[in-house]
Design a protein around this motif. Structure first.
Motif: not given
Length: 467
Positions: A43-44, A107-108, A184-190, A193-197
């Motif tokens: 998270l940090m 949501l976090t 994998h989920f986000g590619g260049d959009n971290a 990717g975080y949201l899907m994980v």
């Protein structure tokens, strides 16, 4: 009621717990780690490197949120103690609290990097404090549940071994797969990717706690008497010396573990120069994690004291981490990963022992003061751990911010040195301090069995008297 039923009632609390229940209880901690350890480890850096929130704001959040913890932890502990349902006191909290907390977890980790700084910070505070409350509503009843499954000291050691083995496997899997899944989920959009994980991990969190709810059974019930005031509960806790030592151990545990865990990804990304080494590091730690957790019952069998067992493992963790300071994953990989594996082996033994202590302290407290308040006592164990987490993570964030940390860029020498120290030397010294504190824990097998004999005799007498 016939007096002949009293002994069997007491015997029912000294049961052998079925294997499926031990596995189910361990799976609860799998769920916990796919939420809270994910939060502690990622998270940090999510806030600073993905959301663009300053280190100063993150540092302040970690401190402010603990005041919120100081309120809600004892409240949730007391509420769970007073819960009365056909499913027990603590299991219903897993059934209802887990899916709600999973929603807040998602949501976090829903990033809004384009928002103004003030809006991002406000969203961070609201979602994180809601997440802390949700996790408290699940984790305190879950942790307290162990003490209600049996009063057999050896069975409790086995239950906590199952919990720790499952937790260590989960933590290492989490650390191995998270960065590849984000990519994998986000590619260049971290941010995506975080949201899907997090959606995936929220589902795991919920299913694991539902399984724990379904396959465990509470057999240890509190004595039936008038409601105990908060003041009296505090007074009872203050007279429970083993519990106070466990609290101190949990506080130091929180400072050391979460401060270092928050630093891990920073260390590999900015000091070693390759964040993918974090995945390699986690992969190597799987086997020593399992071995360390699994060996706890054998060490406890030899020492006969869970506090001394925890102290031994804590000292081993500290020595290994201090040695780790002198090596690098890039330039000296063999000694680096050797001491990393040793530190994980000892840590996992400690992690099993420190949580196995708490239910025994509850029995001691009931024996000494007549007050049994499982959830209330576990709430302060949780609070001590979270306060340690707050100090560890906020201190790291505050120091890095003061030394001019800049996300996603090469760091200055002072920032790199601080990350290196937070990875090895500082937590190593703190682990040795934790060992010194836990050395003073005095409940052993003989004294615990004497306590249980006297408690059961007293309860049997009360049943006969009220017959």
């Amino acid at each position: 009621m016939s007096s002949n039923t009293a002994p069997s009632r007491q015997q029912d609390t000294n049961i052998k717990v079925p294997l499926i229940s031990k596995i189910a209880y361990g799976m609860g901690d799998v769920g916990c780690n796919f939420s809270w350890m994910f939060v502690g480890n990622f998270l940090m850096i999510f806030y600073t490197d993905v959301c663009g929130i300053s280190m100063a704001a993150v540092s302040l959040l970690m401190l402010v949120s603990r005041f919120w913890d100081a309120i809600n932890d004892p409240v949730i502990g007391s509420l769970s103690d007073r819960t009365r349902t056909r499913w027990g006191r603590y299991r219903p909290w897993l059934l209802i609290g887990a899916p709600l907390t999973a929603v807040v977890l998602v949501l976090t980790f829903w990033a809004h990097p384009a928002w103004p700084d003030r809006a991002k910070s406000l969203y961070m505070y609201i979602t994180y404090c809601a997440l802390v409350l949700g996790y408290t509503c699940v984790n305190i009843p879950y942790g307290t549940l162990c003490g209600t499954l049996t009063q057999n000291i050896e069975e409790r050691a086995k239950i906590n071994t199952s919990r720790s083995v499952c937790a260590m496997i989960a933590i290492n899997i989490l650390n191995i797969i998270t960065l590849p899944l984000i990519s994998h989920f986000g590619g260049d959009n971290a941010a995506h990717g975080y949201l899907m994980v997090t959606v995936l991990y929220g589902g795991i969190f919920t299913l694991c706690h539902w399984f724990c709810f379904a396959k465990t059974k509470e057999v240890v019930q509190p004595p039936r008497r008038e409601k105990v005031s908060l003041k009296k509960q505090f007074q009872a806790a203050a007279q429970n010396r083993p519990y106070l030592i466990a609290l101190a151990g949990q506080f130091l545990f929180g400072v050391t573990l979460y401060g270092r865990n928050a630093d891990l990804l920073y260390y590999f990304k900015y000091v070693e120069g390759n964040e993918n080494l974090f995945t390699v590091y986690s992969l190597i730690l799987i086997v020593p994690s399992i071995l360390g957790a699994a060996v706890f019952p054998f060490v406890f069998e030899k020492l006969g004291n869970k506090g001394h067992t925890a102290a031994l493992f804590s000292a081993g963790t500290g020595v290994s981490l201090i040695a780790l300071y002198f090596f690098s994953a890039v330039s000296t990989p063999v000694p680096f990963y050797t001491f990393a594996a040793l530190s994980q082996f000892f840590f996992c033994g400690f992690n099993t022992a420190i949580y196995a202590i708490v239910p025994d302290c509850v029995e001691y407290g009931e024996w000494k003061t007549g007050v049994r308040n499982d959830g209330f006592q576990y709430a302060f164990v949780s609070l001590g751990n979270k306060l340690g987490m707050a100090i560890g993570t906020s201190a790291l964030a505050g120091i890095l911010g003061a030394l001019q940390f800049v996300p996603n860029q090469a760091q200055n020498a002072a920032v790199q040195t601080s990350m290196h120290l937070a990875f090895s030397l500082i937590p190593g010294v703190l682990w040795l301090l934790t060992a010194a504190v836990l050395f003073f824990y005095r409940i052993n097998k003989r004294s615990y069995n004497r306590i249980m004999t006297e408690l059961n005799a007293k309860k049997q007498f009360e049943v006969i008297k009220n017959d």
